[in-house]
Structures are given as structure tokens and as C-alpha cells.
Design an enzyme around this catalytic site. Structure first.
Site, PDB file in Angstrom:
ATOM      1  N   HIS A 131       0.793  -1.232   0.000  1.00 16.18           N
ATOM      2  CA  HIS A 131       0.000   0.000   0.000  1.00 16.18           C
ATOM      3  C   HIS A 131       0.824   1.280   0.000  1.00 16.18           C
ATOM      4  CE1 HIS A 131      -4.027  -1.737   0.813  1.00 16.18           C
ATOM      5  NE2 HIS A 131      -3.335  -2.682   1.422  1.00 16.18           N
ATOM      6  N   LYS A 158      -8.293  14.193   4.661  1.00 16.43           N
ATOM      7  CA  LYS A 158      -7.423  13.012   4.649  1.00 16.43           C
ATOM      8  C   LYS A 158      -6.428  13.171   5.774  1.00 16.43           C
ATOM      9  CE  LYS A 158      -6.377  14.164   0.312  1.00 16.43           C
ATOM     10  NZ  LYS A 158      -6.552  12.960  -0.452  1.00 16.43           N
ATOM     11  N   ARG A 159      -5.623  12.117   6.040  1.00 13.59           N
ATOM     12  CA  ARG A 159      -4.561  12.276   7.014  1.00 13.59           C
ATOM     13  C   ARG A 159      -3.661  13.431   6.586  1.00 13.59           C
ATOM     14  NH1 ARG A 159      -3.849   8.360  11.182  1.00 13.59           N
ATOM     15  NH2 ARG A 159      -1.957   9.534  11.585  1.00 13.59           N
ATOM     16  N   LYS A 179       0.943  14.693   1.090  1.00  9.81           N
ATOM     17  CA  LYS A 179      -0.418  14.962   0.625  1.00  9.81           C
ATOM     18  C   LYS A 179      -0.630  16.454   0.343  1.00  9.81           C
ATOM     19  CE  LYS A 179      -2.360  11.008   3.177  1.00  9.81           C
ATOM     20  NZ  LYS A 179      -3.067  10.105   2.238  1.00  9.81           N
ATOM     21  N   THR A 219      -8.517   6.834  -1.909  1.00  7.57           N
ATOM     22  CA  THR A 219      -9.873   6.316  -2.106  1.00  7.57           C
ATOM     23  C   THR A 219     -10.889   7.416  -1.826  1.00  7.57           C
ATOM     24  OG1 THR A 219      -9.698   5.411   0.126  1.00  7.57           O
ATOM     25  CG2 THR A 219      -9.452   3.856  -1.693  1.00  7.57           C
ATOM     26  N   LYS A 268     -14.604   8.567  -3.641  1.00 11.41           N
ATOM     27  CA  LYS A 268     -15.859   8.890  -2.948  1.00 11.41           C
ATOM     28  C   LYS A 268     -16.362  10.266  -3.365  1.00 11.41           C
ATOM     29  CE  LYS A 268     -13.922   6.135   0.695  1.00 11.41           C
ATOM     30  NZ  LYS A 268     -12.998   6.150   1.843  1.00 11.41           N
TER      31      LYS A 268
HETATM   32  C1  NBG Z   1      -2.454   3.795   2.002  1.00 11.75           C
HETATM   33  C2  NBG Z   1      -2.076   4.713   0.861  1.00 11.75           C
HETATM   34  C3  NBG Z   1      -3.297   5.224   0.117  1.00 11.75           C
HETATM   35  C4  NBG Z   1      -4.152   4.047  -0.304  1.00 11.75           C
HETATM   36  C5  NBG Z   1      -4.472   3.178   0.903  1.00 11.75           C
HETATM   37  C6  NBG Z   1      -5.267   1.964   0.530  1.00 11.75           C
HETATM   38  C7  NBG Z   1      -0.983   3.024   3.812  1.00 11.75           C
HETATM   39  C8  NBG Z   1       0.280   2.311   4.168  1.00 11.75           C
HETATM   40  N1  NBG Z   1      -1.252   3.188   2.522  1.00 11.75           N
HETATM   41  O1  NBG Z   1      -2.909   5.944  -1.013  1.00 11.75           O
HETATM   42  O2  NBG Z   1      -1.317   5.781   1.362  1.00 11.75           O
HETATM   43  O3  NBG Z   1      -5.339   4.492  -0.894  1.00 11.75           O
HETATM   44  O4  NBG Z   1      -3.280   2.736   1.519  1.00 11.75           O
HETATM   45  O5  NBG Z   1      -4.634   1.225  -0.453  1.00 11.75           O
HETATM   46  O6  NBG Z   1      -1.710   3.417   4.703  1.00 11.75           O
END
Ligand code: NBG
Length: 830
Positions: free
Chosen positions: A375, A566-567, A572, A674, A678
Site C-alpha cells: 500500500h 485526509k490524514r 499529501k 480512495t 468517494k
Molecule cells: C495507504 C495509501 C493510500 C491508499 C491506501 C489503501 C498506507 C500504508 N497506505 O494511497 O497511502 O489508498 O493505503 O490502499 O496506509
């Protein structure tokens, strides 16, 4: 020749809402009252709101139990291949409306509760938000659970039942404060405790060699400490309530909860020290998102849930098939990131040490059963554990890992790979900075498939972290672009839009997201624009109320709602958005009577508690907001708000109200995203870089309906390689130098003028995340957005086309991909 003109069909009539079936309503009302009496132990007269909430959940849950039992026993009778999704995070959110929606009971329940003098939408807010995850990775796991149930896959989710989920964020003078989250304080009516489903999990101790009479040497692990894992099951209902799967979360219990001698001697604290130590394992979600790990407790958590899950699935397999040698035919284990990667060694231990299979057979079965999803490419998030720590905590696993690695490297050498640099790059042991076990490498060689989560990310995986592996095993890496469940993110979050879509595109949209494309025929129709605008406005009025309540800022629902949720992380680039906000603010002040688009900049998101710069970015957004929101020359044209405590439920309120979706990460750094899906599904237009799934969103919605800007991943990489002349980059912008000066000199922090010197310094000298390099392009794209907004027909046409073309991003499509490419399990047809 005259061109054939297809007449635009006129927009279908909106249908009237039909009242729910009265027998259903009566049955639900009776069920609620029974549950209130017999499970909550209250009379309607004495029941609190929370009592009603419990009664409603129990009445709803009762409708799930039978299909759940049926799904569970069907898996034993028909024996479909089972999928086990191992994830340290499940960011579930609230479940009441998820269950009601999927059972088709929302309206009936609303009517039933109304008849009892109780407001269902109010009860909805009483449910704590189950935040057993940090961000996208955990939410993806939750969406996948729902889609696997929808597609009738015999799947189980396995994770940890943390007593405390992700921290609660509050903002004090704009500074993030973290408080423990307490979702279980009033109990959890969704879960079923299974104290009889319990496993012993060992830690530490030593490995003994035992030679049997026939000369075979066995390794027996004698752990120095045991912790028990207790199961808690939550049923996860698929769409239309047909199939129900289990999310099994483990809670830690001490094997010796009380030392009676110590207690009797008056040492009450010491008497319980074992309990405290054991239960710490499932006490708190690891409070980090892509920041360095490195704590022993985290490794204990990982092994704890891996071992209990694997023991559980092995027991189930033997019960059903009696023979572990058929495991890979009947079982697929998906590792959600490397957090469960110790599974590779644990499964080998169970097959080889405990069940006596040969090493070769155990290895073949492990590889055929396990697969792994990556991820992130961020180097700090690629997990590795110091060898001495693993040796101490899991001595037998360390031996197994050494052996796996030795055989893997031997095989390579035999195949002619002798270059030491190459061999060291594919070794599970990293010899560079002290000896460490690379969990991504272990997961890779222990899996038959490894997947990335967007086309771009998978491509980069092959070129970077797994380049050498990809050369060795060219078929192993596959792509499965992420998806989202439309049940939660459209039907539940945006019922107004859902009804409109069903009226226009037909009820097929409820079962087949591809049917949304039927909306395209009306994309230019002013009647559709009016309907979309009206729904969006209602959603914005509701969000404006939340903003007033939580931020004490009044915003205009007719303004453009520009959203970044988002975080908080430097990659980001919330900072880029804030800089642009300041640029807009300056321009508005300089020309107050120009034709500006009234705009509300909405931020929400948590920063890891230890991530200094991210917390400073939150503070900056708040400082800018304070200055902008109180400036009378703007006449309210621009507002900046930071909504505290972002979580799944807040997302469900913000997303349907968003006009513009900010997806502006440094290209090459966001694996997928994601939230981007949405927001676009709910009709927001995206401003974004060519990063993660934005690339595929652009392909689907079309270049004209998305605002792409900035460096590509390749250009970012090239700039980093050659180094950037920062002075030149900044000077090339007509406005950036001034903005950086303003922030650096305290224009937004008069109480502490040097507060942002460090942040500005990074931008001026280093700028790893290319904020300055992308700034002008981003500002220009923002002006394009404003221009589109002023053209109402063009805006709503783009919005309609976004919704119409987002069907592909359903997590049902993603899960079908996993089912076909990785798990080899059947799914129900679309
Ligand atoms: C996160 C990514 C996102 C991705 C999500 C789900 C982790 C390690 N990765 O970009 O930063 O959408 O995983 O795949 O949290």
C-alpha cells in the site's frame, strides 16, 4: 448529407416516495419493544435515547443472524474456497445504517421508530465511530469486507479488537490535541463475544532440538510467556442481506490474570501486572500512519493476531477437510500490507513444526495460499524488524526466516545470479543499518501474488522497491486498483442523489454500478442540473450547520465548497492548498470588487501525534483561517475552516456536500487514494496531480471533467535526481516569494512570529515534496475551476459526468479482480 441528430431524451419524471410496507413497520416496532424489554431491561417510559439505540440495533441485528448462520453453514456444506483477509486495521465507522441499507429496512425502521416517538437519524449519531484504523488502508479493508459479503465470497476478516481506536482529535487554538478514544465505553451491541474460541499465543523463550527414535530432528519452541486470544465476531451483511460474513477480532487476555499470593500479601498492583502486560497488546491501535514503527508492542500485536488467525483457520480447515495438505485448494490468505507478514513464518511453523509436513511441502502450500498487498512506496513505511528483537520475541520464527532466506538465495545463485549487490537487494535480511528483517521481502517470497493498489503504483512498485524481484518473478506482481463500497459512500451518505440517480438511470444502479452511465444521456439537460444542484445545496446546508456547530464559522451554502479531507502528511500537500488559499486571499483583498467565486476551503484530517511538521501545518491552516474569516474587506467571499476529529462519519457528511475535491499529492507518492473516488462519485470535480488512482479517474471521467496539474511522477523523480535550484524555482513565481515571506515573518502568527520559519525554510531550501515547483500550475488550475464554476451548465455537466463514469471504482469490481487474479474463488455475477 445531413448529420443525424439524436434528440436529447427528456429527463424521466421523478418518482414519488412510496411508504414502507406497514406489516414490516409493525413487525419492526414490535421487535424493538421486545428487545427494549428483554435485552435492555427498560420500559418505553424509562428508556434513554441510548437504550432506544440499543433496542434498535438488536432488532436490526436479529434480522442478520439467520442469513449469517445460513452463510456460515453453506460454507461447510458446499465447501467453496475461503478467503481470509488479515488486516491490522478495519476502519469500520458506524454500522447501523450499513446494516439497514443492506437489509432494505431504512425507511421501514424510520417509520417504526417514529411511531415510538424516537428519531432514527438522531439514534444514528449515538453510535460510536469504530475507528480501528488510521486512514485509507483500514477503510479499504472495511469496504472490502462489505463487498466480499455482497459477492457471496466465503470470507473472514481477521484483526484486533482494540479497546481504543484512533485518537480523538481536538483543536486547541488551532493546535492538534490527542485524546484517547473510547468506543467500547457503552458496550458494543454488534459483536458476539466467543470466549470459547481462544488460542494461546507464545512469546520469547527458546527453541529445543529433539531427535526422535527414527533420527528426525524436530524443533520445539518453548515460549517463555503465553497470552490468550479471545474472539469477538461481528456479522458483515452484504447488499440485499443475502450473504453475511464474519469479521473476527481478537482481544488479549492474560493466561494468569491474577497472582493470588501477591494479592493476598497486599500487592494489588503487582498481582495484576501480568494482566496489564498481556492486555496491552489489544489496548491501543498503533497511532501512526506511514511513520517509522519500531516498537516491541507493535511486533507483539502483529504476531498476536497473525498467530490466533492462522491457528483458527487451520483448525477450521482440519475440521472440514481433515488434511492440511489440501489447504491451498480451499484457502486464500490475503495480507493487507506487511503488518501480517509474519504469517509466512507462522504458517511454515504450523505446517512444518506442529503438523509435521515436510519443509518443501509446507513451503509449496504457504506460497500457494498467501498473497500480499503493498500500500505504499514511502521508504519510512516499509516495515523491518531488528534481528535481535525478532530473535528474542519469536526465536523459532527467526530460525524459519533464516532458512527461507537461505534456500531462496541458494536457488538464485544456482540459477546464475551471483552479483553480490543483486543478491543483497533481494535478501530478506538487510545488512546495511544493523541487521534487519525486511517484511516486504518476506511477504513477497512467501506469496504467489503481490499487488499494488492503482495502475501507477503497481508500475512504480515494479520499477522501485520490487524491481529486482520483478525481474526474477515477472508474473508475480499484479495490479488491483482500489475501490469503495457504493452502499456506504453513495446510498447511505447521499440518499438524495441516490434517489435521483435511480429515477434517471433506473433501479439497475442499485445492483450494477455500470448502469450509472445511463446518466450521461442527460448530462447536458438543465433539468438534471437543477436537480443535482438542489440536492447538493441541501447537503451543503447540512454541512454548514456542522461547521457552525464545530468551528463557530458561518459559511454560505451557495459558495464553492473546496474540500481536502485526509490524514495530514507533507506528501499529501495540505500546505500547497494553504499557500494557494493565501494567494487567493491576497488577490481578493487587492481587488475586492472583481468577480470572485465565493469559496469555502474545508480541511479535515488527523496528524500522527509524533509528526511535528504535520501538526504545524494544521496550526497554519487554523491561523490562516482566523485571519481570513475575520477580515471585513472580504465580505465573506472566502472562508477557511478546519473541522476537528475527522473520521468515517464526518466523511459521510462532508463528501456529499463537496464541490471540489483536492487530490494534490506529490506525484508518485500516494499509492491510490480512495477519498478521491468517494468525492468524484458524489459529483465533486477533482483538482489533482497525476498520482495514484487520479490517473485512472481521469481516464474514466475524461480530461475535460477533471483539473489535472503539476509534475508527473517521472518529472518528480528526475528533479530529485538532479537536484532543484530552489531559488530559481521560487523566483519564477510572481506571487510565491511574497507568500513565503508573509508566512515566515509571522503575518499569520503575530503571537509567535517565528512559528513557521522552519516550515518556510524547508520550502525554500529543500522542498522534497515539490510544493514550490507545483505552486503556479496549481494556482492556474484553481482559476480554471473558478471559471468553470461561473458557467453553471458546464459545471453541472461535468459533475453529472463524474458521477456517471465512476461506476468502475466500486469495491465490487476490485474484489472481483482479487477473486479472479489472486484467490481463484467464484463470485456471484454482476
Ligand atoms: C495507504 C495509501 C493510500 C491508499 C491506501 C489503501 C498506507 C500504508 N497506505 O494511497 O497511502 O489508498 O493505503 O490502499 O496506509
Amino acid at each position: 448529407m445531413s448529420a443525424v441528430v439524436t434528440p436529447t431524451p427528456s429527463l424521466p419524471e421523478r418518482r414519488k416516495e412510496v411508504a414502507p410496507d406497514s406489516a414490516e413497520v409493525a413487525a419492526l416496532r414490535e421487535a424493538i419493544l421486545r428487545r427494549l424489554t428483554y435485552s435492555v431491561g427498560k420500559t418505553p417510559a424509562s428508556a434513554s435515547e441510548h437504550d432506544w439505540y440499543l433496542a434498535v440495533v438488536y432488532a436490526t441485528r436479529d434480522r442478520i443472524v439467520e442469513p449469517w448462520m445460513a452463510s456460515t453453514s453453506a460454507a461447510y456444506v458446499h465447501g467453496p474456497k475461503r478467503v481470509y483477509y488479515l488486516s491490522l486495521e478495519f476502519l469500520i465507522g458506524r454500522l447501523l445504517f450499513d446494516a439497514l441499507t443492506n437489509l432494505g429496512l431504512t425507511d421501514a425502521m424510520r417509520t417504526a421508530t417514529r411511531g415510538l416517538g424516537v428519531d432514527l437519524d438522531r439514534l444514528r449519531t449515538l453510535e460510536p465511530d469504530a475507528a480501528l484504523g488510521n486512514g485509507g488502508l483500514g477503510r479499504l479493508a472495511a469496504c472490502f469486507m462489505e463487498s466480499m459479503a455482497t459477492l457471496a465470497i466465503a470470507a473472514h476478516g481477521y484483526g484486533i479488537r482494540y479497546d481504543h481506536g484512533l485518537f480523538r482529535q481536538s483543536l486547541k487554538d488551532g493546535w492538534q490535541q490527542e485524546y484517547p478514544e473510547d468506543w467500547l465505553a457503552l458496550g458494543n451491541p454488534w459483536e458476539f463475544k466467543r470466549p470459547e474460541v481462544s488460542y494461546e499465543i507464545g512469546f520469547g523463550g527458546a527453541v529445543e532440538e529433539q531427535t526422535s527414535s527414527d533420527g528426525v530432528v524436530r524443533h520445539v519452541w518453548k515460549p517463555g510467556e503465553y497470552v490468550n486470544a479471545i474472539a469477538y465476531d461481528t456479522p458483515i451483511t452484504g447488499w440485499r442481506g443475502q450473504h453475511v460474513n464474519t469479521l473476527r477480532l481478537w482481544s488479549a487476555r492474560a493466561s494468569e490474570p491474577l497472582l493470588l499470593d501477591a494479592f493476598n500479601a497486599g500487592d494489588y498492583v503487582g498481582a495484576q501486572s501480568g494482566k496489564v502486560r498481556a492486555e496491552a497488546i489489544s489496548s491501543v491501535l498503533y497511532p501512526s500512519d506511514e511513520t517509522p514503527a519500531g516498537q516491541e508492542l507493535r511486533l507483539r500485536q502483529e504476531y498476536f493476531f497473525v498467530s490466533s488467525s492462522l491457528q483458527d483457520l487451520v483448525r477450521r480447515h482440519i475440521k472440514q477437510y481433515q488434511d492440511l495438505r489440501s489447504l491451498s485448494e480451499h484457502v486464500a490468505i490475503q495480507l493487507n500490507d506487511t503488518h501480517p507478514a509474519i504469517s509466512v513464518a507462522e504458517l511454515m511453523r504450523l505446517l512444518f513444526d506442529v503438523h509435521g509436513l515436510s519443509w518443501e511441502e509446507a513451503w509449496r502450500i504457504t506460497r500457494a495460499t498467501v498473497s500480499y498487498t503493498n500500500h505504499t512506496l514511502l521508504p519510512e513505511a516499509l516495515e523491518s524488524w531488528a534481528v535481535p528483537l525478532l530473535e528474542r520475541l519469536l526465536p523459532r520464527h527467526m530460525q524459519i526466516i533464516y532458512l527461507i532466506n537461505a534456500l531462496h538465495l541458494d536457488g538464485l545463485r544456482k540459477a546464475g545470479h551471483t552479483d553480490p549487490a543483486f543478491v543483497s537487494s533481494v535478501s530478506v535480511i538487510d545488512e546495511h543499518a544493523g541487521r534487519r528483517v525486511r517484511m516486504g521481502h518476506l511477504a513477497f517470497i512467501g506469496s504467489h501474488k503481490v499487488n499494488g493498489v492503482s495502475a501507477l503504483h503497481t508500475g512504480l512498485l515494479k520499477q522501485t522497491v520490487f524491481r529486482d524481484f520483478d525481474a526474477l518473478y515477472p508474473d508475480r506482481i499484479v495490479n488491483e486498483t482500489n475501490g469503495i463500497t457504493f452502499r456506504r459512500w453513495l446510498f447511505e451518505a447521499n440518499p438524495g442523489l441516490t434517489r435521483l440517480l435511480a429515477d434517471v438511470a433506473g433501479d439497475a444502479i442499485y445492483d450494477d454500478p455500470a448502469a450509472l452511465t445511463r446518466l450521461e444521456a442527460y448530462a447536458g439537460d438543465p433539468a438534471l442540473h437543477d436537480a443535482l444542484a438542489e440536492i447538493k445545496r441541501q447537503n451543503k446546508v447540512a454541512l454548514a450547520r456542522i461547521i457552525l456547530d464545530r468551528c463557530r464559522v458561518k459559511v454560505d451554502p451557495d459558495a464553492l465548497f473546496d474540500v481536502q479531507i485526509k490524514r495530514v502528511h507533507e506528501y499529501k500537500r495540505q500546505l500547497l492548498n494553504i499557500l494557494e488559499t493565501i494567494a487567493l486571499y491576497d488577490a481578493m483583498r487587492a481587488h475586492p470588487h472583481a468577480e470572485w467565486v465565493p469559496t469555502v476551503k474545508i480541511f479535515a484530517g488527523k496528524a500522527a501525534a509524533s509528526y511535528h511538521n504535520a501538526k504545524l501545518i494544521i496550526k497554519l491552516a487554523n491561523d490562516v483561517g482566523r485571519v481570513v474569516n475575520s477580515d471585513p474587506t472580504l465580505r465573506g467571499l472566502l472562508k477557511v475552516v478546519y473541522l476537528p476529529n475527522y473520521n468515517v462519519s464526518l466523511a459521510e457528511s462532508i463528501i456529499p456536500a463537496a464541490d471540489l475535491s483536492e487530490q494534490i499529492s506529490t506525484a508518485g507518492m500516494e499509492a491510490s487514494g480512495t477519498g478521491n473516488m468517494k468525492l468524484a462519485l458524489n459529483g465533486a470535480l477533482t483538482i489533482g496531480t497525476l498520482d495514484g488512482a487520479n490517473v485512472e479517474i481521469r481516464e474514466k471521467v475524461g480530461d475535460d471533467n477533471i483539473f489535472i496539474f503539476g509534475l508527473t511522477a517521472e518529472q518528480v523523480e528526475e528533479r530529485r535526481r538532479h537536484g532543484i535550484d530552489m531559488q530559481q524555482t521560487i523566483a519564477a513565481s510572481a506571487i510565491l516569494p511574497e507568500i513565503l515571506d508573509a508566512i515566515g515573518s509571522g503575518a499569520f502568527s503575530p503571537d509567535d512570529p517565528s512559528r513557521y520559519l522552519g516550515l518556510v525554510d524547508i520550502l525554500r531550501h529543500h522542498d522534497h515534496f515539490m510544493v514550490c515547483a507545483d505552486f503556479d500550475a496549481y494556482c492556474a488550475r484553481q482559476r480554471d475551476v473558478a471559471h468553470r464554476w461561473k458557467n453553471r451548465a458546464a459545471w453541472w455537466k461535468s459533475s453529472a459526468l463524474n458521477t456517471a463514469r465512476m461506476g468502475w471504482f466500486s469495491s465490487d469490481r476490485a474484489i472481483r479482480g482479487y477473486a479472479e487474479d489472486i484467490w481463484q474463488v467464484p463470485t456471484t455475477a454482476a
